[in-house]
Design a protein around this motif. Sequence first.
Motif, short mmCIF file in Angstrom:
data_model
loop_
_atom_site.label_atom_id
_atom_site.label_comp_id
_atom_site.label_asym_id
_atom_site.label_seq_id
_atom_site.Cartn_x
_atom_site.Cartn_y
_atom_site.Cartn_z
N UNK A 270 0.84 -1.20 0.00
CA UNK A 270 0.00 0.00 0.00
C UNK A 270 0.87 1.24 0.00
N UNK A 271 0.33 2.34 -0.54
CA UNK A 271 0.93 3.66 -0.39
C UNK A 271 -0.19 4.61 -0.01
N UNK A 272 -0.04 5.30 1.09
CA UNK A 272 -1.02 6.28 1.55
C UNK A 272 -0.44 7.68 1.36
N UNK A 273 -1.25 8.57 0.82
CA UNK A 273 -0.76 9.91 0.48
C UNK A 273 -1.45 10.98 1.31
N UNK A 330 -3.17 4.24 7.15
CA UNK A 330 -4.06 5.25 6.56
C UNK A 330 -3.50 6.62 6.86
N UNK A 331 -3.64 7.56 5.91
CA UNK A 331 -3.13 8.92 6.07
C UNK A 331 -4.25 9.94 5.93
N UNK A 333 -4.49 14.47 6.15
CA UNK A 333 -3.68 15.53 5.54
C UNK A 333 -2.26 15.51 6.09
N UNK A 334 -2.12 15.42 7.41
CA UNK A 334 -0.80 15.51 8.04
C UNK A 334 -0.59 14.46 9.13
N UNK A 335 -1.45 13.45 9.19
CA UNK A 335 -1.24 12.42 10.22
C UNK A 335 -1.39 11.04 9.60
N UNK A 336 -0.81 10.06 10.30
CA UNK A 336 -0.79 8.68 9.81
C UNK A 336 -1.16 7.74 10.95
N UNK A 337 -1.97 6.73 10.65
CA UNK A 337 -2.32 5.68 11.61
C UNK A 337 -1.83 4.33 11.10
N UNK A 385 -10.55 -5.33 11.66
CA UNK A 385 -10.67 -3.88 11.88
C UNK A 385 -9.93 -3.14 10.76
N UNK A 386 -10.43 -1.96 10.43
CA UNK A 386 -9.84 -1.19 9.35
C UNK A 386 -9.73 0.28 9.74
N UNK A 387 -8.82 0.99 9.08
CA UNK A 387 -8.55 2.40 9.36
C UNK A 387 -9.07 3.28 8.23
N UNK A 388 -9.53 4.47 8.59
CA UNK A 388 -9.90 5.48 7.60
C UNK A 388 -9.64 6.85 8.19
N UNK A 389 -8.68 7.57 7.62
CA UNK A 389 -8.35 8.91 8.09
C UNK A 389 -8.99 9.95 7.18
N UNK A 390 -9.72 10.90 7.78
CA UNK A 390 -10.15 12.08 7.06
C UNK A 390 -9.07 13.13 7.16
N UNK A 391 -9.38 14.34 6.74
CA UNK A 391 -8.36 15.39 6.79
C UNK A 391 -7.84 15.60 8.20
#
Length: 461
Positions: A270-273, A330-331, A333-337, A385-391
């Motif tokens: 995976x690549x998260x941007x 998951x990314x 805007x400026x954070x990563x989990x 379980x799954x991750x989803x990052x908003x802004x």
Amino acid sequence: MNEILFFGENEYQTLIKNEQEKITKPIQFKFENEYQTLIKNEPNEITKPIQFKFENENENENENENEKQIKQISSGYFSTIFLFENGKAIEYLREEYPNQNPSKIQIEENIQKVTFGCRNGAILTKEGNVFAKGININPNNPKEFINISSLIEDINDRIIEDIVSGVSSIYLLTSNQNVYGIGSNEYGQLGFDSETLKKTEKPMLMMKNVSKIFSGTDSNHVFLLNSNQELFGCGNNNSGQLGLGESRKQETKIRKLTKIQNIPKGKIIDIQCGFFHSVMLIENENAKRKLYSCGSYRYNGLGKDEEYTYEFTEIKSSLFENNDNILEISCGADHTLILTSNSKLIGFGNNYYGQLGTEDTGKDQLIPFQIELPKLRFNEDISNYHLSCGENNSFLYYSPLSFSNLEEDLIKLFRRKEFCDISFKTENGEIIEAHKLILKYRLNQNQNEIEKLKEIISKIN
């Protein structure tokens, strides 16, 4: 059963009923009364993950029939979308729209995936159609979903296998393994000269022979991986987030797809941007997964104490070494989990809104740290379980693999031309053609057959 944890910016007043702006502890959601209200009387600064659960619309009816199992969450700047196993989706808007109730997305076909960026959004149906909305998609009526897959000029390329959103662009992967882009091309994120093509309202062919697309809801850059594990990128490079190296750091806009050199050895999972950074997950020959990042240190989305990293370099941490492995990333805007096989939730980057699940909102996290979680209801199988990052917010949600998920994977594979003539031999020697396989397994959905499906999918992939 459902479980969803949330933390970060409280931007949806119909979702979380309180006056504060930050949720700095994980909290639990509840869906009640046709999803009109979610979280009541919670403090605004929720800096640790909170839990929420779906409640039956009618308690007198059968629980299994009524309960809506969550399948996917996609959170963009203006809205958050919840997709359910029954193929329906519902959208919540930001607090700028306080008088607008949550709306069900009215698409007749069953929805398979949702993806929402800052200025647009798209849904993929099981039939392979893509419906999208946004100012760059349908400027005359940006709130209306239109079928953009039908706008592809090559009629043999209109069955879509996957979709990914950037800030203001949408990428379509067809069953023929071709990628099309639509929307803004301000930074060259569609792979064309942004001086001559600012945007497009119809999908344009970007690249052939693609296996995966990687972008992000807050990113103006994109990566495309071909079948030979060669990686290409284009778009915004003002912080080195394309990983092109020191020699190309002055090129702030990469207007055509460019091969990314010096990729770490292993299989790209995976690549998260994010906006200024990219995080890559790679699996080595021993099935051990490692993290790499590139881009800017802004709020330290790099996960290491460095100002800039112009190539993908490893993020090292004792939190995911030895017998622990990384399941998902998951990314925002400026954070990563990061979610690990030992049930650790790990984060780094910007925490101004509590999107890292800690009350210390005045301090950005330079290196990975473990986020304290409440007791998870289904912790015995963290892989569900799954991750989803908003802004500026984060979700951790329970979505187990179902038979329909496996079926969808088979459908996607069998749409590809190279698999049309594949046949499988059953235990009794019967030969089953690929297009009939799904129908056969629909009749008898026992655990043994599901395991067979998993094996088939893994071999074809």
